[in-house]
Design a protein around this motif. Structure first.
Motif, short mmCIF file in Angstrom:
data_model
loop_
_atom_site.label_atom_id
_atom_site.label_comp_id
_atom_site.label_asym_id
_atom_site.label_seq_id
_atom_site.Cartn_x
_atom_site.Cartn_y
_atom_site.Cartn_z
N GLU A 67 0.82 -1.22 0.00
CA GLU A 67 0.00 0.00 0.00
C GLU A 67 0.85 1.27 0.00
N GLY A 68 2.10 1.16 0.28
CA GLY A 68 3.01 2.29 0.35
C GLY A 68 4.33 1.79 0.90
N VAL A 69 5.37 2.62 0.84
CA VAL A 69 6.70 2.20 1.26
C VAL A 69 7.32 3.32 2.10
N ALA A 70 8.05 2.93 3.13
CA ALA A 70 8.72 3.89 4.01
C ALA A 70 9.96 4.44 3.32
N MET A 71 9.75 5.37 2.40
CA MET A 71 10.84 5.94 1.62
C MET A 71 10.46 7.34 1.17
N ARG A 72 11.45 8.11 0.80
CA ARG A 72 11.22 9.38 0.13
C ARG A 72 12.33 9.64 -0.87
N PRO A 73 11.94 10.16 -2.05
CA PRO A 73 10.55 10.32 -2.49
C PRO A 73 9.96 8.97 -2.88
N GLY A 74 8.65 8.88 -2.94
CA GLY A 74 8.02 7.66 -3.42
C GLY A 74 7.17 6.92 -2.40
N LYS A 75 6.84 7.56 -1.29
CA LYS A 75 6.04 6.89 -0.27
C LYS A 75 4.75 6.26 -0.82
N PRO A 76 4.04 6.91 -1.77
CA PRO A 76 2.76 6.32 -2.22
C PRO A 76 2.89 5.12 -3.15
N VAL A 77 4.09 4.68 -3.52
CA VAL A 77 4.21 3.57 -4.45
C VAL A 77 3.44 2.36 -3.92
N TRP A 78 2.82 1.63 -4.83
CA TRP A 78 2.02 0.47 -4.42
C TRP A 78 2.15 -0.63 -5.45
N PHE A 79 1.68 -1.81 -5.07
CA PHE A 79 1.78 -2.98 -5.95
C PHE A 79 0.56 -3.85 -5.75
N ALA A 80 0.02 -4.36 -6.85
CA ALA A 80 -1.17 -5.20 -6.79
C ALA A 80 -1.09 -6.31 -7.82
N VAL A 81 -1.96 -7.27 -7.68
CA VAL A 81 -2.12 -8.34 -8.67
C VAL A 81 -3.58 -8.36 -9.10
N LEU A 82 -3.80 -8.27 -10.41
CA LEU A 82 -5.16 -8.28 -10.94
C LEU A 82 -5.80 -9.65 -10.75
N ALA A 83 -7.09 -9.71 -10.95
CA ALA A 83 -7.82 -10.96 -10.77
C ALA A 83 -7.30 -12.06 -11.69
N ASP A 84 -6.74 -11.67 -12.87
CA ASP A 84 -6.22 -12.67 -13.80
C ASP A 84 -4.75 -13.01 -13.55
N GLY A 85 -4.17 -12.46 -12.47
CA GLY A 85 -2.81 -12.81 -12.08
C GLY A 85 -1.73 -11.86 -12.58
N ARG A 86 -2.09 -10.88 -13.40
CA ARG A 86 -1.07 -9.96 -13.92
C ARG A 86 -0.73 -8.89 -12.88
N PRO B 57 7.58 13.24 -11.30
CA PRO B 57 8.58 12.53 -12.11
C PRO B 57 9.75 11.98 -11.31
N ALA B 58 10.29 12.76 -10.37
CA ALA B 58 11.41 12.28 -9.58
C ALA B 58 11.02 11.07 -8.75
N SER B 59 9.85 11.15 -8.11
CA SER B 59 9.37 10.00 -7.32
C SER B 59 9.19 8.77 -8.20
N ALA B 60 8.60 8.98 -9.38
CA ALA B 60 8.36 7.85 -10.28
C ALA B 60 9.67 7.21 -10.72
N LEU B 61 10.67 8.02 -11.05
CA LEU B 61 11.93 7.46 -11.52
C LEU B 61 12.71 6.78 -10.41
N VAL B 62 12.71 7.35 -9.22
CA VAL B 62 13.38 6.69 -8.10
C VAL B 62 12.73 5.33 -7.85
N CYS B 63 11.41 5.30 -7.84
CA CYS B 63 10.71 4.03 -7.62
C CYS B 63 10.93 3.06 -8.77
N ALA B 64 11.08 3.57 -9.99
CA ALA B 64 11.38 2.69 -11.11
C ALA B 64 12.74 2.02 -10.93
N GLU B 65 13.73 2.81 -10.49
CA GLU B 65 15.06 2.23 -10.25
C GLU B 65 15.00 1.14 -9.20
N LEU B 66 14.22 1.35 -8.16
CA LEU B 66 14.22 0.43 -7.02
C LEU B 66 13.27 -0.75 -7.19
#
Length: 399
Positions: free
Chosen positions: A268-287, A296-305
Motif C-alpha cells: 500500500e506504500g513504502v517507508a521511503m522518500r521520495p516515493g512513499k505512495p508507491v504500491w503494488f497489486a495483482v489483478l484478478a487474472d494474475g497480472r 517525475p522524480a518519485s516515479a523514476l526513483v521508484c522505477a530504479e528500485l
C-alpha cells in the motif's frame, strides 16, 4: 499503518511475479536479453595451436646461434598449411593461423630476414613463443554462461565464439504504461492554464526499453474510475505500470478502480522518500500492477528500485545489486524515519575514488534536478548527519 521498508516491499512484489516463457533469440540480437539456458562449449577455443603474431612458424630445436631455415609453405587464418616441419624448415604464418605440425614457436617477422626461399633468424629472441595453445580460452564441455545472466556485448561475444547461433532467453515483457490525471496533456499538444505536460509516461517508456521490456503507452485516463478501467480494458500486457493517482486524495482513484475488479493490493506504500505512495497489486487474472507516484522524480526513483527488478524477474533474471560507495562532497543533515534517496552528481575523484555531490533542492517535482543527476545517495532511516569526506552508499552513476 506501518509501511514496509524498500527491501521488504520489493520482496513482497517479487514473490508475486514469475518469469514469462522463453524464446529462441539469434545470438546477434541477444544483447540486453536474459539468458535462460546455460551455454556450454562444444569444442576447444582455439581449436588448434594458433599463432599470436605475424611471422614464421619454426621448431625451437632449430634456433640458437645464427639459424638459416628453408621456407616450405604458408599458414594463413582459415587456410592452414599441410606441411610437417622437418629440421631446418619454416612456414610463413599469420596471426590466428594454425601452427603446422612439428612447429612449437613463432618468430615475429621483425626478428627474421628473408632472402628468397631462405630465412635468417635473429639471435636475441624474446622468451615468448607467441603461440596460443589449443583450448587456452576454454575447453570442450566448459560451462561458459549460466542461466539467469543478462547478456552484454562481452557475453554475446563469448556465446558466439562457442558457436551458439541461437540462445534461449526470457521473453520480452509487454509493459503497459497508464498515466492518470485531468491535469495531463501530451507533449506537443496545447496545454490549458491548469494543465501540465505528461512527462512520466514517456520517461518510463524509455526506462522499460532500457531494462529489456517492450513499452506501450496507453491514453491518459481522466480522474474517474470508469475512465481508468476503460483505459486498460483492451490492453495486452504482462505488467501494468500506472503513473499518478497513487496517494490517498479525493482524486487518487487507481487503486479503488482496480480493487472493484478483484485486484489484490500487496503493497500500500513504502517507508521511503521520495516515493512513499508507491504500491503494488495483482489483478484478478494474475497480472501484476506497479503503481508509481505522479511526480517525475518519485516515479523514476521508484522505477530504479522496483520496476527494474520486476522486469528482470519477468525475464528470468535477478536485477544486479548496483549500490556502491562514494565519498561525500558536501554535508548532509541527519535523516528522518524513512529511507531517503537523494539525487546527486557523481564524478571520478583522486585515485579513482568517486565523489558525490547532493543537489540542494530535493523537491520531487523538479525534473531539471533529475535530468542533471546521475546517482542517488541512499540514506538509511535515522542516519546521523554526515560531513563532507564521509563514505556513503550510492546507486549509480549510470541512472
Amino acid at each position: 499503518m506501518s509501511l514496509p521498508t524498500v527491501d521488504s516491499a520489493l520482496a513482497r512484489m517479487l514473490a508475486q511475479v514469475s518469469p514469462l516463457a522463453t524464446e529462441a533469440v539469434p545470438v546477434a540480437e541477444a544483447h540486453g536479453r536474459w539468458l535462460m539456458q546455460a551455454v556450454t562449449a562444444a569444442r576447444d577455443q582455439p581449436p588448434f595451436d594458433a599463432s599470436a603474431m605475424d611471422g614464421w612458424a619454426v621448431r625451437s630445436a632449430d634456433l640458437g646461434g645464427e639459424a638459416f631455415l628453408i621456407i616450405v609453405g604458408e599458414s594463413a587464418a582459415g587456410h592452414g598449411s599441410d606441411a610437417v616441419l622437418q629440421p631446418g624448415e619454416t612456414v610463413r604464418i599469420s596471426t590466428g593461423a594454425p601452427l603446422p605440425q612439428g612447429a612449437d614457436r613463432v618468430v615475429m617477422q621483425e626478428d627474421a630476414d628473408r632472402r628468397g626461399d631462405r630465412l635468417t633468424i635473429a639471435t636475441d629472441l624474446s622468451a615468448s613463443t607467441h603461440v596460443r595453445p589449443r583450448g587456452c580460452d576454454f575447453r570442450n564441455g566448459d560451462a561458459l554462461l549460466a542461466s539467469g545472466q543478462r547478456l552484454n556485448p562481452w557475453r554475446v561475444a563469448l556465446a558466439a565464439s562457442a558457436g551458439a547461433g541461437v540462445l534461449t532467453c526470457g521473453a520480452t515483457p509487454r509493459v503497459a504504461i497508464l498515466a492518470t490525471g485531468d491535469e495531463l496533456v501530451e507533449p506537443g499538444d496545447a496545454a490549458g492554464p491548469d494543465q501540465i505536460y505528461n512527462s512520466g509516461a514517456p520517461t518510463l517508456g524509455a526506462f522499460v526499453t532500457r531494462h529489456g521490456g517492450q513499452a506501450a503507452r496507453l491514453a491518459v485516463a481522466a480522474d474517474r474510475e470508469a475512465a481508468i478501467l476503460e483505459g486498460i480494458a483492451d490492453a495486452a500486457f504482462d505488467l501494468l505500470v500506472t503513473v499518478g493517482g497513487a496517494s490517498v486524495g479525493d482524486h487518487d482513484l487507481v487503486k479503488p478502480a482496480l480493487r472493484s475488479q478483484g485486484a489484490v493490493i500487496h503493497v500500500e506504500g513504502v517507508a521511503m522518500r521520495p516515493g512513499k505512495p508507491v504500491w503494488f497489486a495483482v489483478l484478478a487474472d494474475g497480472r501484476p500492477v506497479l503503481g508509481l507516484p505522479g511526480n517525475p522524480a518519485s516515479a523514476l526513483v521508484c522505477a530504479e528500485l522496483f520496476l527494474a527488478p520486476l522486469l528482470a524477474r519477468l525475464q528470468g533474471g535477478e536485477a544486479e545489486k548496483r549500490f556502491e560507495t562514494a565519498v561525500l562532497a558536501a554535508d548532509l543533515p541527519a535523516n528522518g524515519p524513512r529511507d531517503h534517496y537523494i539525487r546527486a552528481q557523481a564524478v571520478a575523484g583522486e585515485n579513482g575514488a568517486r565523489r558525490v555531490t547532493p543537489f540542494a533542492n530535493q523537491d520531487s517535482s523538479l525534473v531539471t534536478i533529475m535530468a542533471a543527476a546521475n546517482a542517488l545517495i541512499r540514506r538509511l532511516p535515522n542516519a546521523p548527519a554526515a560531513s563532507a569526506g564521509a563514505v556513503v552508499e550510492v546507486l549509480g552513476p549510470t541512472l
